[in-house]
Design a protein around this motif. Structure first.
Motif, PDB file in Angstrom:
ATOM      1  N   UNK A  39      -3.573  -0.233  -9.568  1.00 23.93           N
ATOM      2  CA  UNK A  39      -3.049   1.085  -9.231  1.00 23.93           C
ATOM      3  C   UNK A  39      -4.062   1.946  -8.495  1.00 23.93           C
ATOM      4  N   UNK A  40      -5.328   1.854  -8.890  1.00 23.08           N
ATOM      5  CA  UNK A  40      -6.372   2.624  -8.218  1.00 23.08           C
ATOM      6  C   UNK A  40      -6.537   2.169  -6.775  1.00 23.08           C
ATOM      7  N   UNK A  41      -6.446   0.863  -6.543  1.00 24.77           N
ATOM      8  CA  UNK A  41      -6.531   0.347  -5.171  1.00 24.77           C
ATOM      9  C   UNK A  41      -5.401   0.902  -4.313  1.00 24.77           C
ATOM     10  N   UNK A  42      -4.191   0.981  -4.872  1.00 23.53           N
ATOM     11  CA  UNK A  42      -3.077   1.550  -4.116  1.00 23.53           C
ATOM     12  C   UNK A  42      -3.307   3.001  -3.759  1.00 23.53           C
ATOM     13  N   UNK A  43      -3.883   3.768  -4.685  1.00 20.29           N
ATOM     14  CA  UNK A  43      -4.153   5.180  -4.411  1.00 20.29           C
ATOM     15  C   UNK A  43      -5.176   5.345  -3.293  1.00 20.29           C
ATOM     16  N   UNK A  44      -6.211   4.546  -3.305  1.00 16.61           N
ATOM     17  CA  UNK A  44      -7.276   4.668  -2.308  1.00 16.61           C
ATOM     18  C   UNK A  44      -6.762   4.316  -0.911  1.00 16.61           C
ATOM     19  N   UNK A  45      -5.905   3.304  -0.817  1.00 18.99           N
ATOM     20  CA  UNK A  45      -5.448   2.830   0.493  1.00 18.99           C
ATOM     21  C   UNK A  45      -4.474   3.781   1.179  1.00 18.99           C
ATOM     22  N   UNK A  46      -3.964   4.785   0.475  1.00 14.22           N
ATOM     23  CA  UNK A  46      -3.115   5.786   1.118  1.00 14.22           C
ATOM     24  C   UNK A  46      -3.856   6.458   2.272  1.00 14.22           C
ATOM     25  N   UNK A  47      -5.171   6.566   2.161  1.00 14.31           N
ATOM     26  CA  UNK A  47      -5.960   7.195   3.215  1.00 14.31           C
ATOM     27  C   UNK A  47      -5.892   6.493   4.550  1.00 14.31           C
ATOM     28  N   UNK A  48      -5.430   5.228   4.566  1.00  8.94           N
ATOM     29  CA  UNK A  48      -5.327   4.486   5.824  1.00  8.94           C
ATOM     30  C   UNK A  48      -4.105   4.879   6.652  1.00  8.94           C
ATOM     31  N   UNK A  49      -3.185   5.644   6.097  1.00 12.77           N
ATOM     32  CA  UNK A  49      -2.018   6.112   6.848  1.00 12.77           C
ATOM     33  C   UNK A  49      -2.440   7.275   7.720  1.00 12.77           C
ATOM     34  N   UNK A  50      -2.325   7.106   9.043  1.00 12.99           N
ATOM     35  CA  UNK A  50      -2.884   8.084   9.977  1.00 12.99           C
ATOM     36  C   UNK A  50      -1.865   9.088  10.508  1.00 12.99           C
ATOM     37  N   UNK A  51      -0.586   8.708  10.561  1.00 18.74           N
ATOM     38  CA  UNK A  51       0.387   9.542  11.251  1.00 18.74           C
ATOM     39  C   UNK A  51       1.023  10.628  10.406  1.00 18.74           C
ATOM     40  N   UNK A  52       0.676  10.696   9.125  1.00 21.73           N
ATOM     41  CA  UNK A  52       1.239  11.691   8.215  1.00 21.73           C
ATOM     42  C   UNK A  52       0.096  12.422   7.550  1.00 21.73           C
ATOM     43  N   UNK A  53       0.188  13.757   7.488  1.00 20.53           N
ATOM     44  CA  UNK A  53      -0.868  14.552   6.841  1.00 20.53           C
ATOM     45  C   UNK A  53      -0.922  14.250   5.352  1.00 20.53           C
TER      46      UNK A  53
END
Length: 426
Positions: A412-426
């Motif tokens: 679950x922590x890995x999923x939370x961290x990888x959200x930062x890779x989404x560039x097109x949404x604030x």
């Protein structure tokens, strides 16, 4: 054939209402009816998942050569495979539907009715094979309805309102989980539990179907049919759509963590905590989780709409859920389980509403909303396949429930961290 800004091509050179970007805010009545339909579908899923399937597996396991944990893992895993395929498939079919009642309504009605009938049939299972077949049929039919309900949001809701609408759908989802668990617990037996869930599932979609007209896709705006094009459309290249790829992965990881927590909850209370009434314990924990989730799911979505941002909400809700899951590993008592359920509800409430809005914000084409959301919803179904494959050997051979919940927290922590890779949404 004319191309729209989002890549949708319409043969007539104009944009029909079903494919246009919505600009008119939806009203409370529409939102409430769609939320009720969504909750009814989740009643049909979680009455069996939380209580009834586990009880049947416990009855059928003696003499079968399988433990109840293994039998439940095989049955839920088979159903999850069906769900994984059915959701995008029916989403794609609803995209192409030109019925007078609209693109989504026929599938909501038929899927919920089929799901109710399948639940009644599942109550008559007499062994592992009929149990698995019945659960697969439930997954097939209810996913047809769920794909259409999900696609109705980007069809009708403006982007600036999707966080709040997603919040109400998330609240209905959790109330559906509680309602399904409650109906299965208090109905007075397995058969009665399935019948109660079936009635609610069929009746809950009627206010939306009967009172709210769907947008119709004109026949001339439906793209030409070919099997090759239909099947090829299910592949959404992460290279062409990187934001969609990262959003899908983060949803998959956080849902996998949550699935690992829920899968053996009944057995965790019975075999690890030695709780006196594990069925009632599951209901209590589900109620606690639902109360805190309901308190945050709408608030989180509305707050996200107002500030115009999605990612920070998803990141911190994922972190909070990971902390709560780790608590299940380190504080293995009944009070620890209650606290973890409450904290998980806070995190999952915000995640449910805001992540849904984030997903609708990264959809590539209006013409394929149902199909694309179906592919995204694979990130909900695939964890149900992966969770039994991971959980069964961990619980049986690799350290038991403490290790299981630590693994779930890391995922679950890995999923939370990888959200930062989404560039097109604030």
């Amino acid at each position: 054939m004319t191309a729209r800004d989002d890549g949708t091509e319409t043969p007539t050179g104009r944009t029909p209402a079903a494919l246009a970007e919505p600009v008119e805010p939806v009203g409370r009545g529409w939102t409430a009816a769609l939320a009720l339909a969504n909750g009814a579908i989740w009643v049909g899923w979680f009455g069996p998942l939380q209580i009834l399937l586990a009880a049947q597996a416990g009855d059928f396991a003696p003499g079968s050569g399988m433990s109840k944990e293994t039998m439940l893992a095989w049955v839920t895993g088979a159903g999850a495979v069906v769900s994984l395929l059915a959701n995008p498939f029916f989403g794609a079919l609803s995209d192409r539907t030109t019925a007078p009642s609209g693109r989504r309504t026929p599938w909501i009605l038929a899927g919920s009715a089929g799901g109710a009938l399948s639940l009644v049939l599942l109550a008559r299972a007499d062994g592992v094979w009929s149990l698995a077949a019945g659960w697969c049929l439930v997954q097939l039919t209810l996913n047809a309805a769920f794909a259409a309900v999900t696609a109705a949001v980007p069809d009708r809701v403006p982007r600036a309102q999707r966080g709040s609408v997603g919040g109400w759908l998330g609240a209905a989802q959790i109330l559906g989980v509680v309602g399904g668990t409650g109906l299965a617990t208090v109905a007075g037996g397995t058969g009665a539990g399935y019948a109660a869930c079936a009635v609610f599932t069929a009746a809950g979609v009627l206010p939306y179907v009967l009172r709210h007209a769907d947008l119709r896709l004109p026949r001339q705006d439906r793209p030409p049919w070919s099997w090759r094009g239909f099947l090829a459309g299910f592949w959404l290249s992460p290279r062409r759509h990187p934001d969609l790829g990262w959003a899908w992965l983060t949803r998959f990881l956080i849902n996998l963590s949550n699935s690992l927590v829920l899968l053996y909850l009944l057995y965790y209370l019975r075999d690890r905590l030695h709780y006196s009434d594990p069925d009632q314990g599951v209901l209590i924990l589900t109620a606690v989780n639902s109360l805190t989730l309901t308190a945050t799911v709408v608030t989180g979505g509305v707050w996200s709409d107002r500030v115009g941002r999605r990612k920070p909400f998803v990141v911190w809700s994922g972190v909070l859920m990971a902390v709560a899951t780790a608590g299940l590993a380190g504080w293995q008592t009944w009070p620890g389980a209650v606290v973890a359920a409450a904290v998980l509800g806070v995190g999952f409430g915000v995640f449910t509403s805001v992540d849904f809005a984030l997903m609708t914000d990264v959809l590539p084409k209006a013409l394929d909303r149902g199909k694309d959301l179906g592919v995204i919803n694979v990130a909900n179904a695939l964890p149900q396949v992966a969770a039994p494959a991971l959980a069964a050997p961990i619980v049986t051979y690799l350290g038991g429930y403490r290790v299981l919940y630590l693994v779930a927290a890391v995922i679950g922590l890995a999923g939370a961290v990888l959200v930062g890779r989404i560039r097109g949404v604030d």
